[in-house]
Enzyme design. Structure first.
Site, PDB file in Angstrom:
ATOM      1  N   LYS A   8      38.810  49.048  37.640  1.00  0.00           N
ATOM      2  CA  LYS A   8      37.922  50.045  37.020  1.00  0.00           C
ATOM      3  C   LYS A   8      36.581  50.019  37.746  1.00  0.00           C
ATOM      4  O   LYS A   8      36.230  49.069  38.451  1.00  0.00           O
ATOM      5  CB  LYS A   8      37.721  49.762  35.531  1.00  0.00           C
ATOM      6  CG  LYS A   8      37.117  48.391  35.196  1.00  0.00           C
ATOM      7  CD  LYS A   8      35.604  48.305  35.283  1.00  0.00           C
ATOM      8  CE  LYS A   8      35.068  46.922  34.943  1.00  0.00           C
ATOM      9  NZ  LYS A   8      33.641  46.746  35.302  1.00  0.00           N
ATOM     10  N   ASP A 133      36.107  43.271  28.257  1.00  0.00           N
ATOM     11  CA  ASP A 133      36.544  44.583  28.756  1.00  0.00           C
ATOM     12  C   ASP A 133      38.060  44.698  28.886  1.00  0.00           C
ATOM     13  O   ASP A 133      38.567  45.677  29.411  1.00  0.00           O
ATOM     14  CB  ASP A 133      35.859  44.928  30.080  1.00  0.00           C
ATOM     15  CG  ASP A 133      36.149  43.913  31.186  1.00  0.00           C
ATOM     16  OD1 ASP A 133      36.799  42.892  30.905  1.00  0.00           O
ATOM     17  OD2 ASP A 133      35.702  44.141  32.322  1.00  0.00           O
TER      18      ASP A 133
END
Length: 268
Positions: A8, A133
């Site tokens: 990401k 995350d």
């Protein structure tokens, strides 16, 4: 059974407050990108975890994939031992979330392999126990993250068709260094509003870590400047670094980076 955990990038990252538990409150937009590891699991007579690709430091029992297995094993004790193989391609300590993705994809893979029938929200609850995350990678869609990074809300940010260039120099930035120079404060802009207009990103979409990390590592702002010279409409450090990325409306004329840099580029 095999799947492909992806990395990401962060579009903007605001450190808004210091929490009583030692963590920080943050606000960021996290976007999955097409840079992949490969993760395979096979039922086995004994637990095996091995890797190829980029070397992974530390003991395998401390790897988030192993911890994901142990986490599910507590609640589903009939899960058998596994032979787990990870081919590591996403650089570590890069701000790209590779370890978190591996853990989340391990949960998803075991859910499918053993017919656990866990809904996404249940997998996200397990994922949050592994890392702030990790939950992003369960639905694996662009999200606005707040809290420690575990509170996720949908966003309609769309980079499809844009060209992505990632550049990671041989620099490791530890958590202590990343937060040492950060002064938490309310952001000057509303992230969701800025994200609506890409033409404002260069001036208004800020990663708060850059202010403290860039002076210590001059190659990072140099990479960012070079990406803008190449024609990026937006460039920034991802997470706490040390990867710097550029987004382009079309494929740029690529340049030769130093041989010790890890460089990845493709359409999103």
């Amino acid at each position: 059974m095999i799947n492909f955990p992806n990395a990401k990038i962060n579009l903007g990252l605001h450190i808004t407050a210091k929490r009583n538990d030692g963590f920080h409150e943050l606000e960021t937009c996290m976007i999955p990108i097409p840079l992949f590891d490969a993760l395979e699991m096979i039922p086995s007579k004994k637990m095996i975890f091995d890797t190829t690709g980029l070397p992974i430091p530390g003991d395998s029992k401390d790897n988030l994939i192993t911890k994901a297995y142990q986490l599910l094993k507590k609640d589903f004790n009939d899960i058998p031992p596994l032979h787990i193989h990870l081919h590591k391609n996403i650089p570590m300590g890069a701000g790209l979330g590779g370890g978190s993705a591996d853990a989340a994809f391990a949960l998803t893979l075991m859910n499918n392999l053993f017919d656990l029938y866990l809904d996404d929200w249940m997998l996200e609850e397990y994922a949050v126990q592994l890392g702030s995350d990790c939950a992003l990678f369960i639905e694996n869609m662009p999200k606005i993250a707040t809290g420690r990074g575990e509170i996720l809300a949908p966003t309609d940010v769309n980079l499809k068709g844009d060209y992505l260039v990632l550049v990671k120099p041989p620099i490791h930035i530890g958590t202590k260094e990343a937060y040492a120079g950060v002064k938490p404060q309310a952001p000057a802009v509303i992230l969701q509003e800025v994200l609506k207009d890409k033409s404002t990103w260069k001036e208004q979409l800020v990663n708060d870590f850059e202010k403290s990390i860039f002076p210590n590592h001059p190659s990072l702002p140099q990479i960012k400047a070079k990406l803008y010279e190449m024609g990026a409409y937006y460039a920034a450090m991802s997470g706490s670094g040390s990867t710097v990325f550029g987004l382009f409306s079309e494929k740029p004329e690529l340049i030769k980076w130093p041989s010790e840099y890890i460089v990845f580029e493709r359409f999103v």
